[in-house]
Design a protein around this motif. Structure first.
Motif, PDB file in Angstrom:
ATOM      1  N   ALA A  55      68.681  80.752  66.352  1.00 17.59           N
ATOM      2  CA  ALA A  55      68.113  82.067  65.247  1.00 17.59           C
ATOM      3  C   ALA A  55      68.405  83.043  65.737  1.00 17.59           C
ATOM      4  O   ALA A  55      68.214  83.427  67.097  1.00 17.59           O
ATOM      5  CB  ALA A  55      66.587  81.692  65.155  1.00 17.59           C
ATOM      6  N   LEU A  56      69.193  83.999  64.976  1.00 16.47           N
ATOM      7  CA  LEU A  56      69.549  85.278  65.460  1.00 16.47           C
ATOM      8  C   LEU A  56      68.152  86.307  65.332  1.00 16.47           C
ATOM      9  O   LEU A  56      67.521  86.223  64.345  1.00 16.47           O
ATOM     10  CB  LEU A  56      70.720  85.779  64.646  1.00 16.47           C
ATOM     11  N   GLU A 105      58.131  73.070  71.527  1.00 18.74           N
ATOM     12  CA  GLU A 105      58.152  74.309  70.887  1.00 18.74           C
ATOM     13  C   GLU A 105      59.529  74.198  70.226  1.00 18.74           C
ATOM     14  O   GLU A 105      60.460  73.735  70.795  1.00 18.74           O
ATOM     15  CB  GLU A 105      57.938  75.502  71.750  1.00 18.74           C
ATOM     16  N   MET A 106      59.833  74.412  69.079  1.00 21.79           N
ATOM     17  CA  MET A 106      60.867  74.093  68.208  1.00 21.79           C
ATOM     18  C   MET A 106      60.925  75.086  67.091  1.00 21.79           C
ATOM     19  O   MET A 106      60.208  75.703  66.580  1.00 21.79           O
ATOM     20  CB  MET A 106      60.901  72.725  67.634  1.00 21.79           C
ATOM     21  N   PHE A 107      62.306  74.880  66.285  1.00 23.35           N
ATOM     22  CA  PHE A 107      62.579  75.689  65.203  1.00 23.35           C
ATOM     23  C   PHE A 107      62.254  77.209  64.930  1.00 23.35           C
ATOM     24  O   PHE A 107      61.415  77.553  64.504  1.00 23.35           O
ATOM     25  CB  PHE A 107      61.822  74.821  63.909  1.00 23.35           C
ATOM     26  N   PRO A 108      62.961  77.790  65.996  1.00 22.39           N
ATOM     27  CA  PRO A 108      62.379  79.400  66.085  1.00 22.39           C
ATOM     28  C   PRO A 108      63.164  79.980  64.788  1.00 22.39           C
ATOM     29  O   PRO A 108      64.278  79.632  64.317  1.00 22.39           O
ATOM     30  CB  PRO A 108      63.167  79.970  67.393  1.00 22.39           C
ATOM     31  N   PHE A 109      62.513  81.072  64.249  1.00 22.87           N
ATOM     32  CA  PHE A 109      63.033  81.905  63.250  1.00 22.87           C
ATOM     33  C   PHE A 109      62.496  83.311  63.449  1.00 22.87           C
ATOM     34  O   PHE A 109      61.367  83.303  63.697  1.00 22.87           O
ATOM     35  CB  PHE A 109      62.779  81.587  61.789  1.00 22.87           C
ATOM     36  N   TYR A 117      58.691  83.148  64.378  1.00 25.33           N
ATOM     37  CA  TYR A 117      58.184  82.059  63.744  1.00 25.33           C
ATOM     38  C   TYR A 117      58.597  80.445  64.708  1.00 25.33           C
ATOM     39  O   TYR A 117      59.737  80.644  64.792  1.00 25.33           O
ATOM     40  CB  TYR A 117      58.316  81.907  62.372  1.00 25.33           C
ATOM     41  N   PHE A 118      57.815  79.855  64.763  1.00 22.98           N
ATOM     42  CA  PHE A 118      58.225  78.622  65.460  1.00 22.98           C
ATOM     43  C   PHE A 118      57.088  77.543  65.259  1.00 22.98           C
ATOM     44  O   PHE A 118      55.938  77.788  64.583  1.00 22.98           O
ATOM     45  CB  PHE A 118      58.372  78.844  67.113  1.00 22.98           C
ATOM     46  N   SER A 119      57.626  76.247  65.573  1.00 20.61           N
ATOM     47  CA  SER A 119      56.560  75.241  65.309  1.00 20.61           C
ATOM     48  C   SER A 119      56.225  74.796  66.847  1.00 20.61           C
ATOM     49  O   SER A 119      57.166  74.876  67.783  1.00 20.61           O
ATOM     50  CB  SER A 119      57.375  74.049  64.628  1.00 20.61           C
TER      51      SER A 119
END
Length: 172
Positions: A55-56, A105-109, A117-119
């Protein structure tokens, strides 16, 4: 474009480790006319752990990603690197315990206002992976907040993003 794919050999076959695991790696591709070209593996990858979910930052100067590399706090943690010239990257930096837990912790945006934002499944949640937001990029003491329902449910909730172009159209 940065993207994740399984670790593959030069012959485009999956590369498994001794335990039968194929690890994830991040790659960069350049759009040339209508085709993605010049695909390069990032130097932050390794053959013994996974690196993925790139994620940039809004200014395209930092890359956030997930890894299960040594030295983390949990099963998978979120890291950042500075994007340097000539396809080089700084040493990966773990975002620390304000974001990472003993879980996943996964899927950063990262949104246009630099909200991360992350899961996570390592914090109080509604069930399995829940989506959280954090101002850690702007405030190192910021505590993540669970987005709650309807964004989260009793199941896995992940891959949250905001399309800023649509948001800007509605606000005009």
């Amino acid at each position: 474009m940065y993207f994740t794919r399984d670790n593959v050999t030069r012959n485009n076959k999956l590369d498994f480790d001794k335990k039968g695991t194929t690890h994830l790696k991040i790659y960069k591709a350049t759009l040339v006319e209508d085709s993605w070209e010049d695909i390069k593996e990032l130097s932050i990858n390794d053959d013994v752990y996974s690196t993925g979910h790139p994620a940039l930052s809004p200014d395209n100067k930092k890359l956030f990603f997930v890894s299960d590399r040594e030295g983390g706090f949990g099963k998978t943690d979120i890291y950042e690197v500075d994007i340097l010239e000539n396809n080089k990257f700084s040493k990966p930096r773990n975002l620390g315990t304000k974001v990472n837990t003993e879980g996943r912790e996964m899927f950063p945006f990262v949104s246009q206002d630099s909200t991360l934002y992350f899961s996570s499944d390592g914090r109080l949640n509604l069930g399995l992976l829940d989506i959280f937001k954090s101002n850690i990029i702007k405030d190192s003491l910021s505590e993540p907040k669970n987005l709650g329902a309807p964004y989260n449910s009793g199941y896995d909730d992940f891959a949250f993003f905001i399309d800023s172009s649509e948001e800007n159209k509605r606000s005009k």
